[in-house]
Design an enzyme around this catalytic site. Structure first.
Site, PDB file in Angstrom:
ATOM      1  CG  HIS A  93      -0.591   5.226   4.840  1.00  0.00           C
ATOM      2  ND1 HIS A  93      -1.469   5.378   5.885  1.00  0.00           N
ATOM      3  CD2 HIS A  93      -1.307   4.666   3.817  1.00  0.00           C
ATOM      4  CE1 HIS A  93      -2.656   4.918   5.530  1.00  0.00           C
ATOM      5  NE2 HIS A  93      -2.588   4.486   4.282  1.00  0.00           N
TER       6      HIS A  93
ATOM      7  CG  ASP B 114      -1.912   1.142   1.209  1.00  0.00           C
ATOM      8  OD1 ASP B 114      -1.745   2.080   0.416  1.00  0.00           O
ATOM      9  OD2 ASP B 114      -2.876   1.091   2.001  1.00  0.00           O
TER      10      ASP B 114
ATOM     11  N   GLY C 157      -4.579   1.343   8.317  1.00  0.00           N
ATOM     12  CA  GLY C 157      -5.544   0.603   9.126  1.00  0.00           C
ATOM     13  C   GLY C 157      -5.183  -0.866   9.226  1.00  0.00           C
TER      14      GLY C 157
ATOM     15  CB  ILE D 192      -2.839   8.244   9.443  1.00  0.00           C
ATOM     16  CG1 ILE D 192      -3.316   7.837   8.040  1.00  0.00           C
ATOM     17  CG2 ILE D 192      -3.334   9.633   9.805  1.00  0.00           C
ATOM     18  CD1 ILE D 192      -4.836   7.746   7.907  1.00  0.00           C
TER      19      ILE D 192
END
Length: 287
Positions: A193, A188, A211, A208
């Site tokens: 990120h 990803d 998830g 961040i």
């Protein structure tokens, strides 16, 4: 034009081949916190390949791209996507390396209305090239820009209810400031990120954590606290994502054990937020 219910529910891809190596599984295990203490004998089998590499069940989430390729031809507002839930059913432990076949379909579409969005569930059944089932995974995506597509307005599934008593166990996981940079090597590469300017434009003060990285951290917490580091104990692992977490924060996983059902949630005490809620893990009997 945004997709319709009939268009998206028909999306399917059968027997798509993919593979992975032990290097990818070593990277995954490290990226969700395994081996933080390199002298921990219980975690060494997850970060060293001899005599046999062990793999976290949550690694299924990064294999084969999660089946998301079936959405490539669908008119989706990609800037308004949120990862809502992740569900996993294990049929056997994940080997250190394998040749696999995956079949992906859209198992549910919930239309919350034009102003609210649609909730789409991708279901991916994966088996070994030799034919044995390996796992079934559901990736629930909240598409905020694609409401009004038609179809039912309620899901057939309800969130797992956590016990009302105090947790039986609390597992504490410190995340690294560079953890998102490591985890993104699993596939990803979203700049949300990694790139501060991009994260700021998206409304966050800094990049961040993925998830699915939090998902892996929760799996490690349950594996360590309840399963004595035996991946074969985990039969299913389901979560609902509720808030983002930032690399460097400490994740507290509250755990309740009721027979073969483990309930859990993950929170960041410093900001008084819950990042994973309604967690449920079903256990296989101990060997």
């Amino acid at each position: 034009m945004p997709f319709t219910y009939d268009e998206i529910i028909a999306k399917r891809a059968d027997d798509v081949p993919f593979s992975y190596t032990d290097t990818q599984m070593l990277l995954y295990n490290l990226s969700v916190g395994m081996g933080r203490d390199p002298y921990d004998e219980q975690e060494l089998p997850f970060v060293f390949e001899k005599p046999a590499l062990q793999v976290l069940p949550s690694a299924a989430a990064v294999l084969g791209g999660g089946g998301a390729s079936i959405l490539s031809s669908v008119d989706i507002d990609w800037n308004k996507l949120l990862h809502g839930e992740q569900r996993l059913q294990m049929h056997r432990t994940i080997p250190a390396s394998a040749e696999l076949l995956g079949t992906t379909r859209i198992s549910e579409v919930v239309d919350k209305g034009a102003a609210k969005g649609a909730i789409v569930t991708l279901e991916m059944d994966v088996r070994l090239a030799s034919g044995e089932p390996l796992y079934t995974m559901e990736n629930v995506i909240f598409m905020r820009g694609n409401g009004g597509c038609g179809g039912p307005d309620k899901s057939a599934k309800t969130p797992h209810t956590l016990p009302e008593r105090a947790p039986d166990l609390v597992h504490v996981s410190e995340t690294r400031p560079d953890q998102a940079l490591l985890y993104r090597l699993n596939g990803d590469r979203n700049p949300l990120h990694a790139q501060p300017a991009f994260a700021e434009r998206a409304g966050f003060p800094r990049p961040i954590l993925h998830g699915l990285c939090s998902y892996g951290i929760a799996c490690r917490a349950v594996l360590a606290s309840v399963c004595a580091y035996d991946p074969a104990r985990i039969r299913s692992f389901d979560v609902r994502f509720t808030s983002p977490v930032y690399p460097g924060e400490t994740i507290h996983t509250d755990i309740w054990v009721d027979g073969d059902t483990v309930s859990f949630r993950c929170r960041v005490e410093e900001r008084d937020i819950v990042l994973i809620n309604n967690g449920r893990c079903e256990l296989n009997p101990a060997a």
